[in-house]
Motif scaffolding. Structure first.
Motif, PDB file in Angstrom:
ATOM      1  N   VAL A 153     -11.822 -16.181  -7.774  1.00  0.00           N
ATOM      2  CA  VAL A 153     -10.228 -15.794  -7.709  1.00  0.00           C
ATOM      3  C   VAL A 153      -9.887 -15.261  -6.221  1.00  0.00           C
ATOM      4  CG1 VAL A 153      -8.374 -14.327  -8.702  1.00  0.00           C
ATOM      5  CG2 VAL A 153     -10.250 -15.354 -10.246  1.00  0.00           C
ATOM      6  N   LEU A 154      -8.807 -15.686  -5.752  1.00  0.00           N
ATOM      7  CA  LEU A 154      -8.284 -14.888  -4.613  1.00  0.00           C
ATOM      8  C   LEU A 154      -7.211 -14.247  -4.893  1.00  0.00           C
ATOM      9  CD1 LEU A 154      -8.963 -17.381  -1.334  1.00  0.00           C
ATOM     10  CD2 LEU A 154      -9.782 -14.934  -1.713  1.00  0.00           C
ATOM     11  N   LYS A 155      -7.109 -13.170  -4.419  1.00  0.00           N
ATOM     12  CA  LYS A 155      -5.728 -12.293  -4.683  1.00  0.00           C
ATOM     13  C   LYS A 155      -5.034 -11.973  -3.199  1.00  0.00           C
ATOM     14  CE  LYS A 155      -6.380 -11.068  -9.377  1.00  0.00           C
ATOM     15  NZ  LYS A 155      -6.574  -9.970 -10.327  1.00  0.00           N
ATOM     16  N   VAL A 156      -3.917 -11.877  -3.126  1.00  0.00           N
ATOM     17  CA  VAL A 156      -3.173 -11.365  -2.096  1.00  0.00           C
ATOM     18  C   VAL A 156      -2.638 -10.023  -2.601  1.00  0.00           C
ATOM     19  CG1 VAL A 156      -1.365 -11.390  -0.276  1.00  0.00           C
ATOM     20  CG2 VAL A 156      -2.658 -13.607  -1.170  1.00  0.00           C
ATOM     21  N   LEU A 157      -2.785  -8.990  -1.957  1.00  0.00           N
ATOM     22  CA  LEU A 157      -2.558  -7.550  -2.355  1.00  0.00           C
ATOM     23  C   LEU A 157      -1.848  -6.904  -1.150  1.00  0.00           C
ATOM     24  CD1 LEU A 157      -5.756  -6.194  -3.830  1.00  0.00           C
ATOM     25  CD2 LEU A 157      -4.052  -7.345  -5.090  1.00  0.00           C
ATOM     26  N   GLY A 158      -0.583  -6.079  -1.496  1.00  0.00           N
ATOM     27  CA  GLY A 158       0.029  -5.403  -0.743  1.00  0.00           C
ATOM     28  C   GLY A 158      -0.623  -4.350   0.032  1.00  0.00           C
ATOM     29  N   VAL A 159      -0.403  -3.792   1.179  1.00  0.00           N
ATOM     30  CA  VAL A 159      -1.132  -3.000   1.965  1.00  0.00           C
ATOM     31  C   VAL A 159      -0.811  -1.540   1.240  1.00  0.00           C
ATOM     32  CG1 VAL A 159      -1.568  -1.638   4.040  1.00  0.00           C
ATOM     33  CG2 VAL A 159      -1.543  -4.136   3.846  1.00  0.00           C
ATOM     34  N   ASN A 160       0.377  -1.165   1.026  1.00  0.00           N
ATOM     35  CA  ASN A 160       0.925   0.021   0.570  1.00  0.00           C
ATOM     36  C   ASN A 160       0.519   0.350  -0.863  1.00  0.00           C
ATOM     37  OD1 ASN A 160       1.604   0.524   3.222  1.00  0.00           O
ATOM     38  ND2 ASN A 160       3.618  -0.285   2.890  1.00  0.00           N
ATOM     39  N   CYS A 161       1.082  -0.642  -1.499  1.00  0.00           N
ATOM     40  CA  CYS A 161       1.126  -0.615  -3.197  1.00  0.00           C
ATOM     41  C   CYS A 161      -0.441  -1.074  -3.810  1.00  0.00           C
ATOM     42  CB  CYS A 161       2.379  -1.375  -3.987  1.00  0.00           C
ATOM     43  SG  CYS A 161       2.071  -3.155  -3.326  1.00  0.00           S
ATOM     44  N   GLY A 162      -1.036  -1.753  -3.110  1.00  0.00           N
ATOM     45  CA  GLY A 162      -2.123  -2.377  -3.697  1.00  0.00           C
ATOM     46  C   GLY A 162      -2.194  -3.464  -4.916  1.00  0.00           C
ATOM     47  N   LYS A 163      -0.668  -3.775  -5.164  1.00  0.00           N
ATOM     48  CA  LYS A 163      -0.657  -4.715  -6.233  1.00  0.00           C
ATOM     49  C   LYS A 163      -0.731  -6.090  -5.652  1.00  0.00           C
ATOM     50  CE  LYS A 163       1.983  -1.170  -9.060  1.00  0.00           C
ATOM     51  NZ  LYS A 163       3.163  -1.147  -9.534  1.00  0.00           N
ATOM     52  N   VAL A 164      -0.490  -7.132  -6.723  1.00  0.00           N
ATOM     53  CA  VAL A 164      -0.513  -8.761  -6.210  1.00  0.00           C
ATOM     54  C   VAL A 164       0.592  -8.818  -5.677  1.00  0.00           C
ATOM     55  CG1 VAL A 164      -0.731 -10.755  -7.311  1.00  0.00           C
ATOM     56  CG2 VAL A 164      -2.232  -9.014  -8.158  1.00  0.00           C
ATOM     57  N   LEU A 165       0.893  -9.526  -4.667  1.00  0.00           N
ATOM     58  CA  LEU A 165       1.784  -9.903  -3.883  1.00  0.00           C
ATOM     59  C   LEU A 165       2.242 -11.104  -3.851  1.00  0.00           C
ATOM     60  CD1 LEU A 165       3.608  -8.191  -2.016  1.00  0.00           C
ATOM     61  CD2 LEU A 165       2.351  -9.098   0.155  1.00  0.00           C
ATOM     62  N   LYS A 166       3.342 -11.534  -4.349  1.00  0.00           N
ATOM     63  CA  LYS A 166       3.894 -13.016  -4.519  1.00  0.00           C
ATOM     64  C   LYS A 166       4.399 -13.357  -3.205  1.00  0.00           C
ATOM     65  CE  LYS A 166       2.009 -13.852  -8.485  1.00  0.00           C
ATOM     66  NZ  LYS A 166       0.806 -14.788  -8.684  1.00  0.00           N
ATOM     67  N   CYS A 167       5.404 -12.804  -2.533  1.00  0.00           N
ATOM     68  CA  CYS A 167       6.195 -13.069  -1.575  1.00  0.00           C
ATOM     69  C   CYS A 167       6.482 -11.954  -0.386  1.00  0.00           C
ATOM     70  CB  CYS A 167       7.625 -13.227  -2.237  1.00  0.00           C
ATOM     71  SG  CYS A 167       9.019 -13.826  -0.873  1.00  0.00           S
ATOM     72  N   ILE A 168       6.703 -12.341   0.706  1.00  0.00           N
ATOM     73  CA  ILE A 168       6.909 -11.585   1.859  1.00  0.00           C
ATOM     74  C   ILE A 168       8.338 -11.909   2.249  1.00  0.00           C
ATOM     75  CG2 ILE A 168       6.317 -10.990   4.274  1.00  0.00           C
ATOM     76  CD1 ILE A 168       3.511 -11.280   3.490  1.00  0.00           C
ATOM     77  N   ASN A 169       9.407 -10.951   2.400  1.00  0.00           N
ATOM     78  CA  ASN A 169      10.511 -11.001   3.030  1.00  0.00           C
ATOM     79  C   ASN A 169      10.655 -10.489   4.288  1.00  0.00           C
ATOM     80  OD1 ASN A 169      13.129 -11.917   3.182  1.00  0.00           O
ATOM     81  ND2 ASN A 169      13.908 -10.283   1.893  1.00  0.00           N
ATOM     82  N   PHE A 170      10.713 -11.568   5.458  1.00  0.00           N
ATOM     83  CA  PHE A 170      10.778 -10.716   6.594  1.00  0.00           C
ATOM     84  C   PHE A 170      12.197 -10.386   6.943  1.00  0.00           C
ATOM     85  CE2 PHE A 170       6.631 -13.281   6.689  1.00  0.00           C
ATOM     86  CZ  PHE A 170       6.179 -12.652   7.571  1.00  0.00           C
ATOM     87  N   GLY A 171      13.000 -10.812   6.239  1.00  0.00           N
ATOM     88  CA  GLY A 171      14.394 -10.539   6.496  1.00  0.00           C
ATOM     89  C   GLY A 171      15.139 -11.160   7.803  1.00  0.00           C
ATOM     90  N   PRO A 172      16.301 -10.630   8.316  1.00  0.00           N
ATOM     91  CA  PRO A 172      16.978 -11.390   9.416  1.00  0.00           C
ATOM     92  C   PRO A 172      16.150 -11.107  10.658  1.00  0.00           C
ATOM     93  CG  PRO A 172      18.219  -9.656   8.764  1.00  0.00           C
ATOM     94  CD  PRO A 172      17.264  -9.550   7.650  1.00  0.00           C
ATOM     95  N   LEU A 173      16.178 -11.836  11.409  1.00  0.00           N
ATOM     96  CA  LEU A 173      15.510 -11.988  12.868  1.00  0.00           C
ATOM     97  C   LEU A 173      16.256 -12.829  13.739  1.00  0.00           C
ATOM     98  CD1 LEU A 173      11.504 -12.051  12.266  1.00  0.00           C
ATOM     99  CD2 LEU A 173      13.061 -10.216  12.838  1.00  0.00           C
TER     100      LEU A 173
END
Length: 862
Positions: A153-173
């Motif tokens: 199993v591979l998991k993507v975790l958030g750096v701050n929360c340590g929970k499983v991360l499903k999406c990254i919203n970069f917002g407007p650029l």
């Protein structure tokens, strides 16, 4: 032992032999009494029955294993502490444990025997199996086999929360800027894992540059205008994009999003259109690409994790009042007109950081600043000319943002990413000055009029040297003296006001004449400063020396260039002909051009760029569309092959080598048969690779070749031959190496079935055909079917009792080809005492036996 007559001296010894002859099966205990002078020594004597003492471990724990189609082996020890050999026997009825070898055997005294137990890790789950081991003189012992097969199993975790991360919203650029986010990639499994990152640019739900806030018609129209050939690897960067994770290890990964504005075929106003992006970043196990082999049945487990990436790109929208063209009032030198310009940020989401570049004759205050969203700012533009004339300058405004370096994604740098231009126009006029003449008090200036009485003021700074004006003497004939009219020398004419310059030393070979009469003027040469004849010759020789030196350098450079061109064209492919030399251009017409633009050839992916699913699919399509390469060498032979096959491939390169399917299922096969399946190899790299297969099981020993060098962008296959003589379920794996370094595994599954023939019916009723004469034989056929992949030989044997059978069958023996059938004819011969029932047994060679009942149906008409 008889008593010795003489005493035994010190250092000597006497041997006594004790014989033991048992007469019954029992343990005997006795003692010997030894009299030594006045001492009595008792020596125990034991006579024990020989026996075997077998012991075995009652529990074997495989621990946690990864479901990767490998065979995991553990050994069980059977120890014999007895004095004679012991026999053991292993019995197991389950399907999880495979290859229990040896299943029976003998353990010698004072020794240990190992039993190998294999477990196939193809299905995740818990393993708790029991096998019975029968030990001599001890009985049956239960041995429990335990273990857990888990997914990798591979998991993507958030750096701050340590929970499983499903999406990254970069917002407007803004288009041209970048934003980074950091994540943890976590290996939640007990084994080491090699991983790569792949951008899913053809996944369902992905959007690239679509305005999701617009109407349906606008979105559909926008889709028709967007370009489809977009390199997604320029939008999203991942660092690192490959690596190795130890068991239960986290790795910090930086994901960078850099929106780019897509070019459209035609647009009226595209400044206010936003572009939304929805992309998917997949982290996969390196090399496990069996699912990409489209036409192959692949049973590989999916070991990947998807991460959605969302963001929006906006253009920079700055408006200026009074406009982008600013006109200044006409001014004189030293004046400074000013214009107030109002800048407004029309963006609703992002601020703007600007910086005015320095421009000649113009200055701006403030030269840099920041505009918040939907805000405006006044700047003062000043026109400060430094000279007289008309000025039209382009004022460049740099928009500052954060950008990323592709070689170092972790560091964001502030840099200008966009430019806006203003046109600044201004005119600087000259002031008219009146010339006032005054009386010269007696000091004659260097430049004066004829009388030297009046001097003009305000004419500027005087020069230190007098002007010298010279012309070709042969081009003017004004006031030329008679004797000088026919002079043809190339003399120079001096103006009258160059007296100060004419007294200086000049070149010895030049002549000067007056402007009017063309009389040769006196040219003074100072001997203290002029060169002598020998010095002039020495200077000329010195000049020639440097000319020759520079000429030699040029000649040497040309020779090196000619040698380099010779080595370029001196090869078996090129004949050294320069391109298009002496060739005439062909006459072509518009019909010779293709209607559609050809797609650019997809080259193998560079190791520095990021993998995308569309690029991988294009490379696979290019490699698989070629014919199968069959003339391969088993070992690297040429220098290029040896160099390529010694390379250590990166994880991304291994991800472009497809060897599969990872599970080869032969299905139901017959014992003693030979079945072949293909192991496909596709090399999508630009280098050679060397594949070596290691097979240890006897059922796959006929596989050949086991070593191949696969050229770049080539597909091939290795026929995998399966043969077995034992019926039952077969599961085994073999390993292969790439470049003698990278190891992979392939699982082989088969269900070995015994040789078997089937009958179309087990009971055959024979009846006469209507209208037949009396005494006519009764006939009917039965079909013998072979459902297996091996030819089967058969023999019909009649089952007869006391009476002779009236039934016959033909043919009585024969062969049935795989997946075919044979018709056999059964005949009943009627007679006065012929029995109406009969039976045959179909005996299959090395196979089963089937009974056929025959019944003759006789109808008597009265």
């Amino acid at each position: 032992v008889e008593n010795s007559e003489k005493p035994i001296a010190s250092g000597l010894q006497v041997k006594a032999v004790v014989e033991y002859t048992p007469k019954c099966v029992e343990d005997l205990r006795d003692k010997l009494t030894l009299l030594v002078d006045d001492d009595v020594v008792h020596i125990p004597v034991l006579g024990l029955i020989p026996y075997c003492d077998l012991e075995i471990e009652t529990e074997v724990d495989f621990g946690e294993m990864i479901a990767n189609n490998k065979l995991v082996t553990k050994e069980i020890s059977i120890s014999n502490r007895g004095t004679i050999s012991g026999v053991f026997r292993v019995s197991y009825d389950g399907v999880v444990l495979l290859n229990i070898k040896p299943a029976r055997g003998v353990v010698k005294p004072k020794s240990v025997r190992k039993i190998r137990v294999d477990v196939c890790t193809d299905v995740p789950g818990f393993i708790k199996e029991m096998m019975t081991v029968e030990l001599e003189s001890r009985g049956c012992t239960e041995v429990w086999i335990k273990g857990v097969v888990v997914e990798q199993v591979l998991k993507v975790l958030g750096v701050n929360c340590g929970k499983v991360l499903k999406c990254i919203n970069f917002g407007p650029l803004y288009f041209g800027t970048s934003k980074t986010e950091q994540i943890y990639l976590y290996n939640e499994s007990p084994e080491c894992m090699d991983w790569v990152a792949v951008l899913e640019d053809n996944a369902l739900g992905g959007e690239m540059g679509t305005d999701l806030q617009g109407s349906t018609d606008a979105v559909l129209h926008d889709l028709s205008l967007k370009t489809k050939d977009v390199d997604v690897s320029t939008l999203v960067l991942c660092a690192p994009n490959q690596g190795t994770l130890e068991p239960y290890e986290k790795s910090l990964i930086t994901v960078c999003f850099s929106p780019e504005k897509f070019e459209r075929d035609f647009e009226v106003d595209d400044t206010s259109v936003a572009q939304d992006y929805v992309l998917f970043l997949r982290f996969e196990t390196a090399g496990k690409r069996g699912s990409c082999l489209q036409n192959l049945s692949c049973g590989s487990h999916s070991r990947h994790v998807d991460l959605a990436l969302t963001g929006s790109g906006f253009p920079v929208i700055l408006t200026f009042k009074p406009g982008t063209v600013i006109n200044f009032e006409d001014c004189y030198l030293g004046e400074q007109p000013q214009v107030v310009c109002t800048m407004k940020n029309e963006s609703e989401f992002l601020p703007v950081t600007f910086r005015f570049r320095k421009t000649a004759h113009f200055s701006i205050s403030p030269a840099r600043g920041k505009l918040r969203k939907k805000s405006e700012k006044e700047v003062m533009i000043s026109f400060s000319p430094h000279q007289i004339g008309k000025f039209e300058m382009n004022q460049i405004i740099d928009i500052i943002g954060t950008g990323v370096d592709k070689n170092n994604v972790d560091v964001l740098k502030t840099k200008p990413f966009h430019q806006i231009y203003l046109t600044l126009r201004g005119v600087c006029k000259s002031k008219r000055t009146s010339v006032v003449f005054t009386i010269n008090p007696g000091l004659t200036p260097l430049i004066s009029n004829e009388t030297g009485q009046f001097v003009a003021r305000g004419t500027g700074q005087l020069r230190d040297t007098a002007p010298v004006a010279i012309l070709k003497s042969t081009q003017t004939q004004i006031h030329t003296h008679r004797k000088n009219r026919n002079c043809e020398d190339d003399a120079l004419i001096a103006f009258p006001n160059d007296r100060a310059a004419s007294l200086r030393p000049s070149e010895w070979n030049k002549k000067y004449r007056t402007i009017f009469t063309k009389t040769e003027r006196y040219n003074y040469v100072d001997p203290e400063f002029a060169y002598t004849d020998s010095e002039r010759l020495l200077r000329e020789e010195n000049k020639k020396h440097y000319v020759r030196f520079i000429s030699c350098l040029r000649q040497r450079r040309l020779e090196k260039e000619a040698a380099r061109q010779f080595y370029i064209y001196n090869n078996p492919v090129s004949l050294g002909i320069k391109p298009a030399e002496g060739l005439k251009s062909p006459n072509i017409s518009i019909t010779d051009f293709p209607m559609e633009k050809p797609q650019p050839e997809m080259l193998p992916l560079d190791d520095n760029c990021m993998l995308t699913s569309r690029k991988l699919a294009a490379i696979v399509s290019k490699s698989t569309n070629k014919g199968v390469w069959s003339w391969l060498s088993p070992m690297p032979s040429s220098a290029q092959e040896k160099e390529d096959c010694s390379l250590t491939l990166t994880h991304k390169q291994l991800h472009q080598v497809f060897i599969g399917p990872s599970t080869i299922d032969f299905g139901d096969v017959c014992v003693y048969s030979t079945t072949t399946k293909e192991l496909h190899i596709i090399n999508n790299l630009s280098v050679h690779i060397w594949i070596q297969i290691e097979i240890e099981v006897a059922e796959l020993q006929e596989t050949s070749p086991l070593s191949q060098v696969v050229p770049p962008l080539t597909k091939t296959h290795i026929p995998l031959v399966f043969e077995t003589v034992n019926a039952g379920m077969f599961k085994s794996s073999f390993s292969y190496k790439i470049n003698n370094q990278h190891i992979g595994h392939v699982l082989v599954v088969a269900h070995a079935m015994p040789i078997e023939l089937q009958l179309s019916t087990r009971e055959l009723i024979l009846s006469p055909v209507s209208g037949c004469l009396a005494g006519t034989e009764f006939r009917r056929t039965v079909r013998v079917c072979n459902p297996r992949n091996h030819p089967a030989g058969f023999t019909w044997k009649p089952v007869t009792g006391d009476r002779k059978s009236a039934f016959t069958i033909k043919p009585t023996r024969g062969f049935v080809e795989p997946y075919s059938d044979v018709e056999c004819e059964v005949v009943w011969h009627p007679g006065f005492s012929s029995p109406e029932t009969g039976q045959f047994t179909l005996c299959v060679r090395k196979g089963n036996s089937v009974n056929l009942k025959c019944l003759a149906k006789v109808t008597i008409h009265v």
